[in-house]
Write a protein that holds these residues in place. Structure first.
Motif, PDB file in Angstrom:
ATOM      1  N   GLN A  94      31.410  48.527  50.755  1.00 46.76           N
ATOM      2  CA  GLN A  94      31.713  48.821  49.353  1.00 46.76           C
ATOM      3  C   GLN A  94      31.900  47.541  48.545  1.00 46.76           C
ATOM      4  O   GLN A  94      31.604  47.507  47.354  1.00 46.76           O
ATOM      5  CB  GLN A  94      32.937  49.728  49.241  1.00 46.76           C
ATOM      6  N   SER A  95      32.369  46.491  49.193  1.00 42.19           N
ATOM      7  CA  SER A  95      32.489  45.200  48.520  1.00 42.19           C
ATOM      8  C   SER A  95      31.108  44.665  48.125  1.00 42.19           C
ATOM      9  O   SER A  95      30.927  44.135  47.013  1.00 42.19           O
ATOM     10  CB  SER A  95      33.212  44.211  49.424  1.00 42.19           C
ATOM     11  N   VAL A  96      30.140  44.813  49.003  1.00 43.82           N
ATOM     12  CA  VAL A  96      28.768  44.400  48.690  1.00 43.82           C
ATOM     13  C   VAL A  96      28.229  45.261  47.546  1.00 43.82           C
ATOM     14  O   VAL A  96      27.580  44.751  46.620  1.00 43.82           O
ATOM     15  CB  VAL A  96      27.858  44.511  49.938  1.00 43.82           C
ATOM     16  N   ARG A  97      28.518  46.549  47.597  1.00 39.69           N
ATOM     17  CA  ARG A  97      28.076  47.457  46.530  1.00 39.69           C
ATOM     18  C   ARG A  97      28.675  47.040  45.181  1.00 39.69           C
ATOM     19  O   ARG A  97      27.977  47.017  44.163  1.00 39.69           O
ATOM     20  CB  ARG A  97      28.476  48.880  46.884  1.00 39.69           C
ATOM     21  N   LEU A  98      29.968  46.708  45.163  1.00 36.79           N
ATOM     22  CA  LEU A  98      30.605  46.252  43.932  1.00 36.79           C
ATOM     23  C   LEU A  98      29.977  44.952  43.426  1.00 36.79           C
ATOM     24  O   LEU A  98      29.800  44.761  42.222  1.00 36.79           O
ATOM     25  CB  LEU A  98      32.106  46.066  44.147  1.00 36.79           C
ATOM     26  N   SER A  99      29.634  44.066  44.334  1.00 39.51           N
ATOM     27  CA  SER A  99      29.006  42.798  43.939  1.00 39.51           C
ATOM     28  C   SER A  99      27.632  43.016  43.315  1.00 39.51           C
ATOM     29  O   SER A  99      27.281  42.354  42.331  1.00 39.51           O
ATOM     30  CB  SER A  99      28.878  41.871  45.144  1.00 39.51           C
ATOM     31  N   THR A 100      26.849  43.936  43.878  1.00 37.17           N
ATOM     32  CA  THR A 100      25.525  44.198  43.307  1.00 37.17           C
ATOM     33  C   THR A 100      25.647  44.850  41.931  1.00 37.17           C
ATOM     34  O   THR A 100      24.884  44.523  41.023  1.00 37.17           O
ATOM     35  CB  THR A 100      24.651  45.062  44.233  1.00 37.17           C
ATOM     36  N   VAL A 101      26.630  45.747  41.768  1.00 37.23           N
ATOM     37  CA  VAL A 101      26.845  46.358  40.454  1.00 37.23           C
ATOM     38  C   VAL A 101      27.247  45.289  39.438  1.00 37.23           C
ATOM     39  O   VAL A 101      26.752  45.273  38.307  1.00 37.23           O
ATOM     40  CB  VAL A 101      27.912  47.476  40.530  1.00 37.23           C
ATOM     41  N   ALA A 102      28.124  44.387  39.833  1.00 38.02           N
ATOM     42  CA  ALA A 102      28.546  43.310  38.934  1.00 38.02           C
ATOM     43  C   ALA A 102      27.353  42.448  38.534  1.00 38.02           C
ATOM     44  O   ALA A 102      27.210  42.067  37.356  1.00 38.02           O
ATOM     45  CB  ALA A 102      29.619  42.459  39.596  1.00 38.02           C
ATOM     46  N   SER A 103      26.479  42.153  39.470  1.00 42.51           N
ATOM     47  CA  SER A 103      25.280  41.367  39.172  1.00 42.51           C
ATOM     48  C   SER A 103      24.368  42.115  38.214  1.00 42.51           C
ATOM     49  O   SER A 103      23.829  41.532  37.267  1.00 42.51           O
ATOM     50  CB  SER A 103      24.543  41.055  40.475  1.00 42.51           C
ATOM     51  N   ASN A 104      24.198  43.415  38.459  1.00 42.24           N
ATOM     52  CA  ASN A 104      23.342  44.221  37.582  1.00 42.24           C
ATOM     53  C   ASN A 104      23.899  44.275  36.162  1.00 42.24           C
ATOM     54  O   ASN A 104      23.153  44.136  35.189  1.00 42.24           O
ATOM     55  CB  ASN A 104      23.183  45.635  38.138  1.00 42.24           C
ATOM     56  N   LEU A 105      25.210  44.483  36.032  1.00 39.99           N
ATOM     57  CA  LEU A 105      25.823  44.548  34.706  1.00 39.99           C
ATOM     58  C   LEU A 105      25.771  43.194  33.999  1.00 39.99           C
ATOM     59  O   LEU A 105      25.549  43.125  32.788  1.00 39.99           O
ATOM     60  CB  LEU A 105      27.264  45.034  34.807  1.00 39.99           C
ATOM     61  N   ALA A 106      25.972  42.123  34.743  1.00 40.75           N
ATOM     62  CA  ALA A 106      25.944  40.782  34.150  1.00 40.75           C
ATOM     63  C   ALA A 106      24.562  40.437  33.620  1.00 40.75           C
ATOM     64  O   ALA A 106      24.439  39.681  32.657  1.00 40.75           O
ATOM     65  CB  ALA A 106      26.387  39.749  35.174  1.00 40.75           C
ATOM     66  N   ASN A 107      23.525  40.979  34.222  1.00 43.29           N
ATOM     67  CA  ASN A 107      22.158  40.652  33.820  1.00 43.29           C
ATOM     68  C   ASN A 107      21.482  41.746  32.999  1.00 43.29           C
ATOM     69  O   ASN A 107      20.289  41.659  32.719  1.00 43.29           O
ATOM     70  CB  ASN A 107      21.315  40.362  35.064  1.00 43.29           C
ATOM     71  N   ALA A 108      22.222  42.777  32.607  1.00 43.74           N
ATOM     72  CA  ALA A 108      21.633  43.918  31.901  1.00 43.74           C
ATOM     73  C   ALA A 108      21.008  43.520  30.564  1.00 43.74           C
ATOM     74  O   ALA A 108      20.029  44.121  30.135  1.00 43.74           O
ATOM     75  CB  ALA A 108      22.683  45.005  31.689  1.00 43.74           C
ATOM     76  N   ASN A 109      21.551  42.517  29.910  1.00 40.61           N
ATOM     77  CA  ASN A 109      21.047  42.129  28.587  1.00 40.61           C
ATOM     78  C   ASN A 109      20.243  40.830  28.592  1.00 40.61           C
ATOM     79  O   ASN A 109      20.006  40.258  27.537  1.00 40.61           O
ATOM     80  CB  ASN A 109      22.216  42.012  27.602  1.00 40.61           C
TER      81      ASN A 109
END
Length: 135
Positions: free
Chosen positions: A17-32
């Motif tokens: 789940q920590s890896v999952r949270l990290s990928t979500v954070a990366s996706n949100l950081a690069n969304a724009n």
């Protein structure tokens, strides 16, 4: 590895789940973010989980992240001729990341992580209570 496999199972789930949270954070950081080419645009990432036997026992399974896949969704092409990254036709390419879906995924991963922390703590309390019974 511990003598109590519940710690291994809960620990592997927390790590996943920590890896999952990290990928979500990366996706949100690069969304724009934008790029000048479709190939240069950010691609959303998603972890892939699989069951992993714990202590060689096929009846007990933990979680393992087998890979982190990049989305194959095409980037979104936007007309923005004033952008310094625009191609000769005036287009920039943005990742196909849905912030709402990413937030839902983040909440789900966070709650799964919290649930596994509770499992870990409950197992610890039970182990301590069992050890204190011999006194």
């Amino acid at each position: 590895m511990s003598n109590l496999p519940i710690f291994d199972v809960a620990g592997s789930a927390m790590q996943a789940q920590s890896v999952r949270l990290s990928t979500v954070a990366s996706n949100l950081a690069n969304a724009n973010t934008v790029a000048g080419t479709a190939e240069g645009a950010y691609r959303a990432k998603q972890p892939v989980f699989s069951a992993e036997p714990v202590q060689g026992d096929p009846a007990l399974a933990g979680v393992q992240v087998t890979e982190v896949r990049e989305s194959d969704a095409a980037p979104i092409r936007r007309y923005d001729p004033g952008n310094p990254l625009a191609d000769p036709q005036g287009y920039v390419y943005a990742p196909d990341v849905d912030p709402v879906a990413q937030m839902v995924d983040m909440i789900s991963a966070s709650r799964s992580y919290q649930a596994n922390v509770e499992v870990f703590n409950s197992a610890k309390e039970l182990a301590v209570a069992t050890l204190s019974m011999g006194r």
